[in-house]
Motif scaffolding. Structure first.
Motif, PDB file in Angstrom:
ATOM      1  N   TYR A  47      25.913  38.779  30.130  1.00 39.96           N
ATOM      2  CA  TYR A  47      25.870  39.392  31.461  1.00 39.96           C
ATOM      3  C   TYR A  47      26.535  40.776  31.441  1.00 39.96           C
ATOM      4  CZ  TYR A  47      30.402  37.024  31.197  1.00 39.96           C
ATOM      5  OH  TYR A  47      31.626  36.565  30.773  1.00 39.96           O
ATOM      6  N   ARG A  48      26.172  41.594  32.408  1.00 40.33           N
ATOM      7  CA  ARG A  48      26.812  42.908  32.553  1.00 40.33           C
ATOM      8  C   ARG A  48      28.177  42.791  33.210  1.00 40.33           C
ATOM      9  NH1 ARG A  48      22.581  46.258  35.732  1.00 40.33           N
ATOM     10  NH2 ARG A  48      24.417  47.462  36.356  1.00 40.33           N
ATOM     11  N   ASN A  49      28.261  41.904  34.200  1.00 34.28           N
ATOM     12  CA  ASN A  49      29.508  41.711  34.923  1.00 34.28           C
ATOM     13  C   ASN A  49      29.511  40.318  35.509  1.00 34.28           C
ATOM     14  OD1 ASN A  49      32.032  42.834  36.091  1.00 34.28           O
ATOM     15  ND2 ASN A  49      30.996  42.415  38.015  1.00 34.28           N
ATOM     16  N   LEU A  50      30.711  39.710  35.603  1.00 33.46           N
ATOM     17  CA  LEU A  50      30.830  38.360  36.146  1.00 33.46           C
ATOM     18  C   LEU A  50      31.933  38.336  37.195  1.00 33.46           C
ATOM     19  CD1 LEU A  50      30.075  35.322  36.035  1.00 33.46           C
ATOM     20  CD2 LEU A  50      31.857  35.049  34.294  1.00 33.46           C
ATOM     21  N   THR A  51      31.577  37.854  38.401  1.00 36.67           N
ATOM     22  CA  THR A  51      32.531  37.710  39.497  1.00 36.67           C
ATOM     23  C   THR A  51      32.559  36.249  39.917  1.00 36.67           C
ATOM     24  OG1 THR A  51      32.069  39.949  40.294  1.00 36.67           O
ATOM     25  CG2 THR A  51      33.128  38.433  41.847  1.00 36.67           C
ATOM     26  N   GLU A  56      36.200  26.430  49.660  1.00 33.31           N
ATOM     27  CA  GLU A  56      37.414  25.836  50.206  1.00 33.31           C
ATOM     28  C   GLU A  56      38.230  25.204  49.070  1.00 33.31           C
ATOM     29  OE1 GLU A  56      38.815  22.650  53.675  1.00 33.31           O
ATOM     30  OE2 GLU A  56      36.752  22.634  52.940  1.00 33.31           O
ATOM     31  N   HIS A  57      39.549  25.263  49.198  1.00 31.92           N
ATOM     32  CA  HIS A  57      40.528  24.723  48.235  1.00 31.92           C
ATOM     33  C   HIS A  57      40.809  25.680  47.089  1.00 31.92           C
ATOM     34  CE1 HIS A  57      39.948  21.060  50.456  1.00 31.92           C
ATOM     35  NE2 HIS A  57      38.704  20.935  50.049  1.00 31.92           N
ATOM     36  N   GLY A  58      40.079  26.813  46.990  1.00 36.19           N
ATOM     37  CA  GLY A  58      40.325  27.758  45.913  1.00 36.19           C
ATOM     38  C   GLY A  58      39.770  27.274  44.590  1.00 36.19           C
ATOM     39  N   TYR A  59      39.880  28.123  43.563  1.00 34.54           N
ATOM     40  CA  TYR A  59      39.298  27.778  42.268  1.00 34.54           C
ATOM     41  C   TYR A  59      39.969  26.561  41.653  1.00 34.54           C
ATOM     42  CZ  TYR A  59      37.719  27.937  37.457  1.00 34.54           C
ATOM     43  OH  TYR A  59      37.181  27.584  36.232  1.00 34.54           O
ATOM     44  N   PHE A  60      41.301  26.507  41.704  1.00 30.86           N
ATOM     45  CA  PHE A  60      42.024  25.413  41.056  1.00 30.86           C
ATOM     46  C   PHE A  60      42.276  24.231  41.971  1.00 30.86           C
ATOM     47  CE2 PHE A  60      43.140  29.041  38.327  1.00 30.86           C
ATOM     48  CZ  PHE A  60      42.818  28.517  37.084  1.00 30.86           C
ATOM     49  N   GLY A  61      41.800  24.280  43.226  1.00 35.86           N
ATOM     50  CA  GLY A  61      41.971  23.160  44.134  1.00 35.86           C
ATOM     51  C   GLY A  61      43.395  22.969  44.604  1.00 35.86           C
ATOM     52  N   ASP A  62      44.196  24.045  44.595  1.00 34.55           N
ATOM     53  CA  ASP A  62      45.600  23.939  44.974  1.00 34.55           C
ATOM     54  C   ASP A  62      45.836  24.285  46.443  1.00 34.55           C
ATOM     55  OD1 ASP A  62      44.757  26.468  44.202  1.00 34.55           O
ATOM     56  OD2 ASP A  62      46.722  27.111  43.488  1.00 34.55           O
ATOM     57  N   TYR A  72      41.371  37.857  45.099  1.00 33.98           N
ATOM     58  CA  TYR A  72      42.363  38.442  44.199  1.00 33.98           C
ATOM     59  C   TYR A  72      41.758  38.594  42.805  1.00 33.98           C
ATOM     60  CZ  TYR A  72      42.947  33.772  42.138  1.00 33.98           C
ATOM     61  OH  TYR A  72      42.725  32.578  41.499  1.00 33.98           O
ATOM     62  N   TYR A  73      42.451  39.314  41.932  1.00 30.75           N
ATOM     63  CA  TYR A  73      42.042  39.371  40.534  1.00 30.75           C
ATOM     64  C   TYR A  73      42.898  38.387  39.759  1.00 30.75           C
ATOM     65  CZ  TYR A  73      40.683  40.908  35.921  1.00 30.75           C
ATOM     66  OH  TYR A  73      40.186  40.924  34.640  1.00 30.75           O
ATOM     67  N   ASP A  74      42.259  37.484  38.998  1.00 33.94           N
ATOM     68  CA  ASP A  74      42.982  36.476  38.235  1.00 33.94           C
ATOM     69  C   ASP A  74      43.114  36.926  36.785  1.00 33.94           C
ATOM     70  OD1 ASP A  74      43.522  34.008  36.659  1.00 33.94           O
ATOM     71  OD2 ASP A  74      43.396  33.049  38.629  1.00 33.94           O
ATOM     72  N   ASN A  75      44.328  37.288  36.408  1.00 34.73           N
ATOM     73  CA  ASN A  75      44.559  37.791  35.053  1.00 34.73           C
ATOM     74  C   ASN A  75      44.298  36.725  33.991  1.00 34.73           C
ATOM     75  OD1 ASN A  75      45.511  40.566  35.540  1.00 34.73           O
ATOM     76  ND2 ASN A  75      47.197  39.576  36.614  1.00 34.73           N
ATOM     77  N   ALA A  76      44.688  35.483  34.285  1.00 37.71           N
ATOM     78  CA  ALA A  76      44.497  34.409  33.305  1.00 37.71           C
ATOM     79  C   ALA A  76      43.017  34.127  33.064  1.00 37.71           C
ATOM     80  CB  ALA A  76      45.213  33.144  33.767  1.00 37.71           C
ATOM     81  N   LEU A  77      42.223  34.134  34.152  1.00 30.93           N
ATOM     82  CA  LEU A  77      40.791  33.879  34.020  1.00 30.93           C
ATOM     83  C   LEU A  77      40.025  35.125  33.595  1.00 30.93           C
ATOM     84  CD1 LEU A  77      40.184  31.710  37.239  1.00 30.93           C
ATOM     85  CD2 LEU A  77      40.486  30.893  34.892  1.00 30.93           C
ATOM     86  N   GLY A  78      40.604  36.291  33.859  1.00 32.33           N
ATOM     87  CA  GLY A  78      39.960  37.544  33.494  1.00 32.33           C
ATOM     88  C   GLY A  78      38.780  37.910  34.369  1.00 32.33           C
ATOM     89  N   VAL A  79      38.807  37.489  35.642  1.00 37.75           N
ATOM     90  CA  VAL A  79      37.707  37.786  36.559  1.00 37.75           C
ATOM     91  C   VAL A  79      38.250  38.116  37.950  1.00 37.75           C
ATOM     92  CG1 VAL A  79      35.937  36.371  35.423  1.00 37.75           C
ATOM     93  CG2 VAL A  79      37.443  35.334  37.122  1.00 37.75           C
ATOM     94  N   GLN A  80      37.465  38.864  38.704  1.00 37.37           N
ATOM     95  CA  GLN A  80      37.729  39.042  40.116  1.00 37.37           C
ATOM     96  C   GLN A  80      37.318  37.770  40.843  1.00 37.37           C
ATOM     97  OE1 GLN A  80      39.225  41.358  41.865  1.00 37.37           O
ATOM     98  NE2 GLN A  80      38.780  40.496  43.880  1.00 37.37           N
TER      99      GLN A  80
END
Length: 403
Positions: A47-51, A56-62, A72-80
């Motif tokens: 891919y050229r770019n991945l977002t 609901e619950h966010g990416y990690f379900g927290d 936000y930008y997630d440094n650990a995941l390396g994606v916006q």
């Protein structure tokens, strides 16, 4: 059995290679080897770019139900990370968080904060959707998908759904159909609360019956999935799709017991058995159980219990309650059961039970269910009142089923 995510290679050339990709998923959407969808897309690359677009619950379900999530930008995941469960523009911060009130107010409306914003959407050539539904209309991942499909209607953006199994099988829908005037984030399609479709079939329903094929939709179908399969027959582990859906057993009772959210009775949120425990400090559980047992409902056994929620309704208070044990999931009808349950509770506790009218009606799909419970109508008459529309639904979905 192979899910859509297990067949990413089949769409790489047309939908990922050299494309700007938006991926709607969370950390609990995994392939048969246990790899997250995000990592699977990263692994295939090209891919050229991945977002990342999160529900609901966010990416990690927290985040708990009702808690809004910021982008936000997630440094650990390396994606916006772009949130699709932001704070509505009309709401001000209320300081301390009452998750029950926030959930009722936020989810019972259709609001721009749940849509992909125009400036973000302009960054994509392809949007890939991969979230695990639990077979219930009010589960908000369905609306997240439908709102994203509405956003890309009549555009050149491709919308790819990686299909996943309905954990409750693809049989025996239950409950009344959602009325148009009650559409919201917990009701985005005119379907019953237990809809018996896969997430890909729900996308097909929207595109063919509502959007009139105005979405450039591609569904990556599953292989070897049959409609009579329950999740624990698939050979893949249960990965809780949201914080209060810890087991398949929870999902089985959810399309009925979720109606309890629309009352001041605890639905067991804040315990280890949400939706399987029902109660309140003033409930006479023994009387309620005795009344229900006289109805000889199929597939369910009730036990009197005590429980103490550690958040949500009646935090720290001892509740007199009911433990719902599904003894035969093929015979158990969750929505019919909760009609009997609420009718019995209202019979003995009409002075103590409170309905949150709009939210309850939005969950039920119409306003008559609540009114008829309060009027002490027979549960059998209430159930009979929506059988005609449910039968029409069974016929209607035959043409959009993929399996």
């Amino acid at each position: 059995m192979l899910m859509g995510i297990d067949q990413l290679g089949s769409i790489k050339t047309n939908f990922i290679e050299n494309k700007r990709v938006g991926l709607i998923t969370n950390n609990w959407a995994r392939n048969h080897e246990g790899m997250s969808s995000l990592d699977a897309v990263k692994q295939i690359g090209g891919y050229r770019n991945l977002t990342l677009l999160t529900p609901e619950h966010g990416y990690f379900g927290d985040y708990q139900s009702g808690e809004t999530v910021e982008s936000y930008y997630d440094n650990a995941l390396g994606v916006q990370v772009e949130s699709l469960y932001r704070k509505p523009d009309s709401k001000n911060s209320s300081g301390s968080l009452d998750i029950d009130r926030e959930m009722r107010e936020t989810d019972s409306i259709k609001d721009s904060s749940k849509f992909i914003s125009r400036d973000v959407m302009d960054q994509f050539d392809t949007i890939i959707f991969d979230l695990q539904d639990v077979g219930c209309r009010i589960y908000t991942y369905i609306a997240t998908m439908i709102y994203a499909m509405e956003a890309v209607e009549r555009t050149s953006i491709d919308f790819v759904v990686l299909d996943r199994p309905n954990p409750l099988s693809g049989e025996n829908p239950d409950g009344p159909l959602l009325l148009d005037n009650l559409q919201s984030f917990i009701g985005s399609l005119p379907i019953p609360i237990k809809h018996s479709l896969t997430i890909g079939e729900l996308a097909n329903f929207f595109n063919r019956k509502i959007s009139q094929e105005n979405v450039r939709l591609k569904i990556v179908k599953m292989k070897q999935w049959k409609r009579d399969m329950w999740y624990d027959q698939l050979g893949i582990p249960w990965t809780l799709p949201s914080p209060n859906m810890p087991t398949l057993q929870t999902a089985i009772v959810y399309p009925g017991c979720v109606l309890i959210e629309g009352t001041n009775i605890s639905e067991g949120r804040g315990t280890t058995r949400p939706f399987e425990l029902i109660g309140s400090p003033l409930m006479d559980a023994r009387k309620v159980i005795s009344a229900i047992e006289k109805q000889k409902l199929a597939g369910v056994v009730l036990n009197e219990v005590r429980f103490k929620p550690y958040f949500s309704k009646y935090t720290g208070e001892k509740c007199n309650g009911i433990m719902i044990n599904v003894s035969n999931r093929n015979l158990f009808k969750p929505f019919e059961f909760v009609i009997h349950l609420l009718s019995s509770i209202y019979t003995f506790h009409s002075d103590n039970i409170e309905f949150y009218d709009h939210y309850f009606d939005s969950v039920a799909g119409n306003k008559e269910i609540r009114k008829r419970i309060i009027s002490c109508d027979s549960p059998l008459d209430i159930i009979e009142s929506y059988q005609g529309e449910l039968e029409r639904y069974r016929e209607e979905i035959k043409e959009i089923m993929l399996y």
